[in-house]
Each structure stands twice: as C-alpha cells, then as structure tokens.
Design an enzyme around this catalytic site. Structure first.
Site, PDB file in Angstrom:
ATOM      1  CG  HIS A 260     -29.856  53.813 -32.259  1.00 54.61           C
ATOM      2  ND1 HIS A 260     -30.542  53.405 -31.141  1.00 54.61           N
ATOM      3  CD2 HIS A 260     -28.766  54.489 -31.803  1.00 54.61           C
ATOM      4  CE1 HIS A 260     -29.920  53.818 -30.063  1.00 54.61           C
ATOM      5  NE2 HIS A 260     -28.828  54.478 -30.433  1.00 54.61           N
TER       6      HIS A 260
ATOM      7  CE  LYS B  69     -26.797  50.614 -30.562  1.00 50.28           C
ATOM      8  NZ  LYS B  69     -27.839  51.576 -30.178  1.00 50.28           N
TER       9      LYS B  69
ATOM     10  CG  ASP C 269     -23.446  29.922 -40.063  1.00 49.64           C
ATOM     11  OD1 ASP C 269     -22.899  30.511 -41.011  1.00 49.64           O
ATOM     12  OD2 ASP C 269     -22.826  29.205 -39.255  1.00 49.64           O
TER      13      ASP C 269
ATOM     14  CG  HIS D  87     -25.670  52.559 -24.092  1.00 45.72           C
ATOM     15  ND1 HIS D  87     -25.894  51.618 -25.073  1.00 45.72           N
ATOM     16  CD2 HIS D  87     -25.679  53.761 -24.719  1.00 45.72           C
ATOM     17  CE1 HIS D  87     -26.032  52.222 -26.246  1.00 45.72           C
ATOM     18  NE2 HIS D  87     -25.909  53.526 -26.058  1.00 45.72           N
TER      19      HIS D  87
ATOM     20  CE  LYS E 174     -29.595  51.973 -26.134  1.00 47.50           C
ATOM     21  NZ  LYS E 174     -29.454  53.229 -25.484  1.00 47.50           N
TER      22      LYS E 174
ATOM     23  CG  ASP F 174     -48.075  43.237 -14.729  1.00 47.02           C
ATOM     24  OD1 ASP F 174     -47.766  44.004 -13.797  1.00 47.02           O
ATOM     25  OD2 ASP F 174     -49.104  43.372 -15.413  1.00 47.02           O
TER      26      ASP F 174
END
Length: 380
Positions: free
Chosen positions: A112, A114, A119, A291, A293, A298
């Site tokens: 999952h 991404k 380089d 979508h 996440k 604080d």
C-alpha cells in the site's frame, strides 16, 4: 521524543496536480535510477504521462524499477505490461493474483506504500497513487490527497527500504534484482534543515511502528489533535488514546471521508456516537473524494503517508509515512486541512446523529461487524 534525523528539506504537495508535475520534472532530471512503488497504477491520462516519462528515462540508459501491488493494480492490462517490459523498465507485481476477498492473512497483506526515489537523492512519499485526480469513485472529483518531496539524509533510509523490498520481491519471483552493488551514497545535511523520521510498516520487524508513532504523539498531546484520514477504523488502543486526550482538554478534530466508495467504508461511522459524546469533533468531507492520510498535533508534530487508521493498514499492509518535527511545516499542513474543512467539510453533530441518520447507523454497524468477523476468520 522519538528519534528524528536533522538536516532535511521537505516540500508539501497537495493533490495530483502539484504532485505529478514535481514527479515528472524529477524523472526528466534523473541521471542513474528511478524506483516507484504504488498500490494503484492506472493507465489513464496521468498514468500515461508517468509511463511516457519512465520510458524516455529508460531509453537514456537510466535504470527504472516499477513495483506495483498485484491487487490494487489488477486492472493494468497485459498489453500495457508488455509495453512496460519492452521499454526495458524492470517491472514486478507484489503478491500477484492474490485477492483480499479470500480472507486469508497472506491475501490481505498488500503493498500500500506510495513512494518514488530518484537517484537515491530525492524521494516522494504520501498517499497519492498513480491515478488522475478526476478518476474517482462516484465521479466526484477532484481527489483530495497529500504527499511530500524529501531531500537530505532521511532519503537514505527510504532508499534502503525500497531497494530491500525490490530485492525481496525479485527473489520471490525467482528473478534477478538488476540493482548495482554500489547504489548507496552519502547525502549531505541541509543547514537549519527539517527534522524528519521515516517509518514503515511491514510484517517482520516493523509491525506496529506507524501506530506506535501516532499513539506516542496523541498520548503526549497538550493542545490540539487534527487528523484527516480517509479510512478510519481505529483499534481499541487508538480509540482510547483519542478519548483520553479529549478528556484532558485537548481539542480533537477528525476530518473523515463522506463519500462511501465501498460498503465496508461505512464502518468508520460506527465510532461517531461514542466519539461525539466524548467531545471529539467530527467533519465529513463531502465536496469531492477525500483520500488524505495526514495529521497535525500541537502545531509541531505532523505526518504524511500511505497509512490509513484501520486494521488493514495498521495490522496487515506494507505502509510508509514520514513524520515531521517542525512548526513551519505543521502550520502549512494545518492550514491546508482547515481549508479542506472550510470548503468541503460537514460537521456531524451528536443531536443530529442520534435522532436521524438511522440507515447510516445501521450500515455502519453491519460493516463494522463484517470487518471484525473477517479479521477473525483471517486469524488477525
């Protein structure tokens, strides 16, 4: 405070428009190698642009490694795969032809993450798949999502992780990895750079690392917790940590996905009643497809990555997040989340949730029950 690596540069990228523009520019400037890991690679307008850039890089002699999840990218046709391989791009599927619907533990362990590595010097990490912003369930675009471009010493950790996984998957396919032995390089620190920590989740040494990082921040929060997460089905410890924070006077705000893309997503709403009664504020993003996440705590701690706050991400899938200790970046990310709330958020109020939304409440309980049963069947 957990360990952070100093001397890095980080740039926030919101949505595919900014993300893919930066990625394609980096691909065009690559000199030696490009690694890409994705759950979904869609052969749409955006996917074709990325593939064209990768083919051009390969033609210049740059080594390109493309690792996709076998279930998430199952719609990629054999014709496209043949074109990729014919372009001398090293291509592998992670767990090919294994469906999560089998409800076996191995079937639910998906790639999952991404991430993109250029380089061994520049890395991209976040929640954005190789898919167009307007290519969304229910046709309600654009997709709202986040990623970050990274430079500095933390990239070395990402490089080691991506190379290690590529080699492991190559071995499982009984293929050569085609990775040069001396791929590692020393990366200089940026003066007054940002403190970052790369944390991954796997099914070996790092099974609970991302969840522990979240919990440490939540349990030590003093003023504010702001979480935007698309698939939010927290475990008991996470649930208790949020409620405990609210009880000690911390402002806890959740921005969750209002557009239900598949039935089990309804399970998120099973927590609404309890959280609202404990003083936690909940918004649903309904303007388009969210979508995200990401989280800010604080005004200093923040995170961007691939991990949802659900049992599939926190207990099963390979995930990767970057954790940031920096007031300026946290402020920037917070402003973006607050803008998402202002432009597309609908607040869920306790009086409304208890007195109406009966169908939603029933669906949420059924979905949550199915997930619990499924995890039990899979012995998780």
């Amino acid at each position: 405070m957990p360990y952070y690596i100093k001397g890095n540069k980080i740039e926030l990228l919101k949505n595919g428009k900014d993300y893919f523009a930066a990625v394609i520019q980096s691909i065009k400037k690559a000199r030696k190698s490009i690694f890409i890991e994705a759950y979904i690679f869609s052969h749409d307008v955006t996917g074709k642009k990325i593939l064209t850039a990768l083919k051009e890089a390969s033609q210049k002699g740059i080594k390109v490694y493309l690792l996709l999840d076998g279930f998430g990218s199952r719609d990629l046709s054999q014709k496209v795969i043949n074109v990729i391989k014919a372009s001398k791009i090293h291509f592998l599927f992670y767990h090919p032809k294994i469906s999560p619907y089998q409800m076996k533990r191995i079937s639910l362990r998906r790639l999952h993450r991404k991430m993109i590595l250029i380089d061994h010097e520049i890395a991209y990490i976040g929640g954005i798949n190789i898919i167009d912003d307007m290519h969304v369930p229910n046709g309600k675009g654009p997709r709202i999502d986040y990623a970050a471009q990274l430079k500095g010493p933390v990239v070395h950790l990402i490089s080691l992780s991506m190379v290690k996984l590529w080699k492991r998957v190559s071995w499982s396919h009984l293929e050569k990895s085609f990775i040069p032995k001396n791929f590692q390089k020393q990366i200089a620190e940026y003066p007054n750079g940002t403190k970052l920590n790369f944390i991954e989740r796997d099914n070996f040494r790092h099974r609970q690392d991302i969840e522990k990082a979240y919990l440490h921040a939540i349990e030590n929060a003093q003023d504010e917790i702001l979480i935007a997460n698309a698939y939010f089905i927290p475990g008991k410890r996470f649930e208790r940590a949020l409620i405990a924070a609210a009880h000690r006077g911390v402002s806890v705000t959740l921005l969750l996905k209002g557009e239900i893309d598949y039935f089990l997503s309804n399970a998120t709403r099973a927590f609404y009643g309890k959280f609202l009664k404990e003083g936690i504020t909940i918004f649903e993003y309904t303007k388009s497809f969210m979508h995200s996440k990401v989280a800010v705590i604080d005004g200093t701690w923040s995170t961007i990555g691939s991990s949802n706050i659900d049992p599939f991400s926190l207990l099963l899938a390979r995930e990767a997040n970057i954790f940031i200790w920096d007031k300026s970046f946290a402020s920037q990310l917070k402003k973006n989340i607050e803008e998402d709330i202002r432009l597309g958020g609908t607040e869920i109020l306790l009086k409304d949730w208890d007195k109406s939304h009966l169908i939603k409440r029933i669906k949420s309980r059924i979905a949550y029950f199915i997930i619990r049963i499924s995890l039990g069947v899979a012995n998780i």
